[in-house]
Every structure is written in structure tokens, then in C-alpha cells.
Motif scaffolding. Structure first.
Motif: not given
Length: 404
Positions: A54-65
């Protein structure tokens, strides 16, 4: 567009009929841009869906990093800032004085003649852990505890203004400030004699080595400068007479006709002290002289040398003019003059000293101290002995901020 105009009794009525078929088919540039982005995003979503992510999961990961890296950087900056601040506070704060005989004397000191018996001028471990420093205490008698305040922070030279009144020598800046209990003997000679007597306890009378006031460096002498305010010849003679007991014990530095013989105490005459009186002192001869002159640093000649002089001094303000010394310290041309004078005095074997250094603003004074130190001044003349001797005043100005 079709326009129909109808005339009536009250005027002309205009009706505008817009045909919107053409407008509805036109798309503005910005709308096309958003539509293109939307189609691109949909294709990306379909592609990610087909791949099972899911693109939302990738976006969330990038925000957390991003947040994690930012938090770590902010934490490092916070710790570094407080570590630097704590270090500055430690370095700029007055050091804690060592607990020794001197600190006990300073704490218990009272003006001579006000209590009986008088408090002692020496205690065991007298100057333990005190490092002597090449600093001259100007107008030392103005301190809360004359002599001992300076000794307690490692000052190696003090200055006393001497007035001969009758047969007694009083210490004070002006005649109206003289007091019965504040004499040259009571403020300086009596305590210095008691100190040297105790520091040399147990030594044989014929022992050539004499201990000075400093426990960490017993061979280092202490300078007593008398700034004579009354007639020079008579006042110098009275001062030297009161130094008889030090002379008899071999505690005075003297010139033996060939060399300087160091002692625990070195006497310098300045103010109204005549140079001729130094050369023709009744306490001097061809093989002995225990009073030295404060030679004029701005008018040196070969007449002043180690046989008759020790200091070479001048007023910094008089030398350059108070209005010509900028807030940022001495100018390049002024520093050049200082270097030249120090070099000339050093070649004659004399110790250089500049007095009347601007005391305000503080950053100006601190800057000049640093400049004189870099020019290898022999003795730093100060009024603020606590700042000069106990603080790291070289770090007083950081990033344009005056911290002292």
C-alpha cells in the motif's frame, strides 16, 4: 453570444444570452495539471496494489524515518548546547580558593589596632596550593584585606602609597584618607615579617637559602613597591629604616656590585622617589643596594639597568591618550609602540609594567590585558585582582558576548 435589444417607453432593455456549450468543453491549465497528477497517482496505486504493498504504508514509514532522524539531531544539538554552556560556566566562574592558612587569615582579618591580641598573620599551610602569578596589585591598600587578599589569589607584587607624617609612615591614597591604625608597618611590614619568620623557621642563621611566602615555590620573591607621596629623600630614608629588620635577616633582594642576590622580599621605589636617592641611599654602597627604581618605560636610557632598577613602567592612558584608545583595544600602531618599549626594557634586564589601563568598558580592559600578555608584558598591573588572578578572562568575550 446573441444580443437582443428591445425598445420600450421606459428605455432600452438589454438581454444577454450566453451559450455555454463551448465553455463547458474547455479545461483550464491548472485543472489539467491536477487531473494529470490524479491519473498518475491512480496508476501508482494500481501498480502498488498489484505488487501487494500500500502507498500509505510507505508514506507512513518515510514520515517515521524523517521524524526519527530529526529527533536524534535535535537531541544531539540539545546535549551539545548544554555541555558547552556548562563548560563555559565552569571556566568563567571564580575558582574555589584552596583552604589554607591564608584563607583563614582573610576570613578572620580585622583592622590593626582594633582588637587585642591582634589576629595572627601566619597560619600552618600558609599558601598551600596557591600558584604565584606575575600580577601587580595596584593601590593594594584599598582592598578589604590589604596584602592578604592579594596573597590569597597568588599576586606577587603589591603597591602601597606612603605618606611621611612626623616620624611615622601612613598608607593611603590622599592625605584626607590617612588613619592612625593604617601605617606602613601595621598593614605591610609587620605581617610580612611574621610570615617570613615562620616560613624560615628552623633554618640556620648562616643558611644562604631563604624561603619566601609561596609554599609551592619557596625561592620566588615577593615585590613590595612603595609609591612615595611626600618629599622623596626623607620618605625613602624612613621606609628603608623600617626595612632594617628584613635587611638584618637577609630577606631583601640586593645588588652586590656584580649580580642580583635574590631574597624573599624585593623593594621598589616609585612616585616621588628620586632616582638620585636610589643611587646615593644611605643604606647603599658599592657592593650593596637593596632598593630599586621604577624606571620610566616611555623615556628609557642606559642609565636604568639591573644595578639600580627593577620595574620599567608608564601610564598607558598618558602614553596614547584616553580618547585615542578604541573600545576594541589597542590599535596596530599602538601595539607596535608597546612591543618596541617592552623590547627595549627587556634588553636592559627590566620588568615592564603599564598602569592606568582603561577600566571601562570591561571588554576593553580585558582586550588590552590579552594584548599586553601577548606582547609578553613583564607584570600585569591590575585593580580587579579577582578577575585577573582567579578567572579565565581570556574567554570573557565569546561570539561578541561579554560574559565576565
Amino acid at each position: 453570444m446573441d444580443y437582443e435589444k428591445q425598445k420600450s417607453d421606459t428605455g432600452i432593455k438589454v438581454t444577454i444570452v450566453e451559450i455555454e456549450d463551448g465553455l463547458a468543453q474547455e479545461t483550464p491549465r491548472t485543472r489539467k495539471c491536477f487531473q494529470s497528477l490524479g491519473r498518475s497517482f491512480k496508476r501508482r496505486c494500481r501498480s502498488d496494489s498489484e505488487n501487494g504493498s500500500s502507498p500509505w504504508i510507505k508514506l507512513l514509514k518515510r514520515v517515521l524515518v524523517f521524524l526519527s532522524v530529526t529527533g536524534v539531531c535535535l537531541g544531539i544539538a540539545y546535549i551539545t548546547h548544554h555541555a558547552v554552556l556548562a563548560s563555559l560556566i565552569r571556566r568563567l566562574s571564580p575558582m574555589v580558593l584552596p583552604q589554607n592558612g591564608l584563607t583563614a587569615i582573610v576570613d578572620a582579618w580585622v583592622e590593626p589596632g582594633t582588637v587585642t591580641p591582634a589576629p595572627p598573620s601566619w597560619r600552618p599551610d600558609f599558601s598551600r596550593d596557591i600558584q604565584p602569578k606575575p600580577i601587580h596589585s595596584h593601590n593594594d591598600y584599598w582592598r578589604r584585606v590589604p596584602l592578604f587578599d592579594s596573597l590569597s589569589v597568588g599576586i606577587t607584587a603589591v603597591e602601597a602609597d606612603c605618606h611621611l607624617v612626623g616620624d611615622e609612615i601612613f598608607v593611603g591614597h590622599q592625605v584626607q584618607s590617612l588613619r592612625r591604625n593604617r601605617t606602613f608597618n601595621s598593614l605591610y611590614l609587620d605581617p610580612l615579617f611574621e610570615i617570613l619568620e615562620n616560613q624560615n623557621m628552623g633554618k640556620a642563621a648562616n643558611d644562604p637559602t631563604k624561603n619566601g611566602v609561596w609554599d609551592v615555590d619557596p625561592s620566588r620573591g615577593f615585590i613590595l613597591m612603595t609609591d612615595l607621596k611626600t618629599e622623596g629623600h626623607a620618605t625613602l630614608n624612613a621606609v628603608q629604616k623600617q626595612l632594617d629588620r628584613f635587611r638584618e635577616n637577609g630577606w631583601l633582594t640586593y645588588w652586590n656590585g656584580t649580580d642580583i642576590v635574590p631574597g624573599p622580599l624585593l623593594h621598589i621605589g616609585t612616585g616621588n622617589t628620586p632616582f638620585k636617592a636610589i643611587l646615593e641611599s644611605s643604606y647603599s654602597n658599592s657592593t650593596y643596594r637593596d632598593v630599586f627604581f621604577d624606571a620610566p618605560l616611555d623615556a628609557l636610557s642606559d642609565a636604568y639597568n639591573i644595578t639600580n632598577s627593577y620595574y620599567s613602567s608608564t601610564s598607558l592612558t598618558k602614553l596614547f591618550g584616553s580618547s585615542k584608545i578604541p573600545r576594541s583595544g589597542l590599535t596596530k600602531s599602538q601595539i607596535k609602540v608597546v612591543h618596541s618599549q617592552i623590547e627595549k626594557a627587556t634588553n636592559l634586564g627590566l620588568v615592564t609594567r603599564y598602569w592606568d589601563i582603561p577600566a571601562w568598558p570591561i571588554e576593553t580592559r580585558t582586550k588590552i590585558w590579552r594584548q599586553l600578555e601577548q606582547a609578553q608584558i613583564g607584570m600585569l598591573n591590575v585593580d580587579a585582582i579577582d578577575l585577573a588572578a582567579r578567572w579565565n578572562w581570556r574567554l570573557c568575550n565569546i561570539l561578541g558576548m561579554n560574559l565576565c
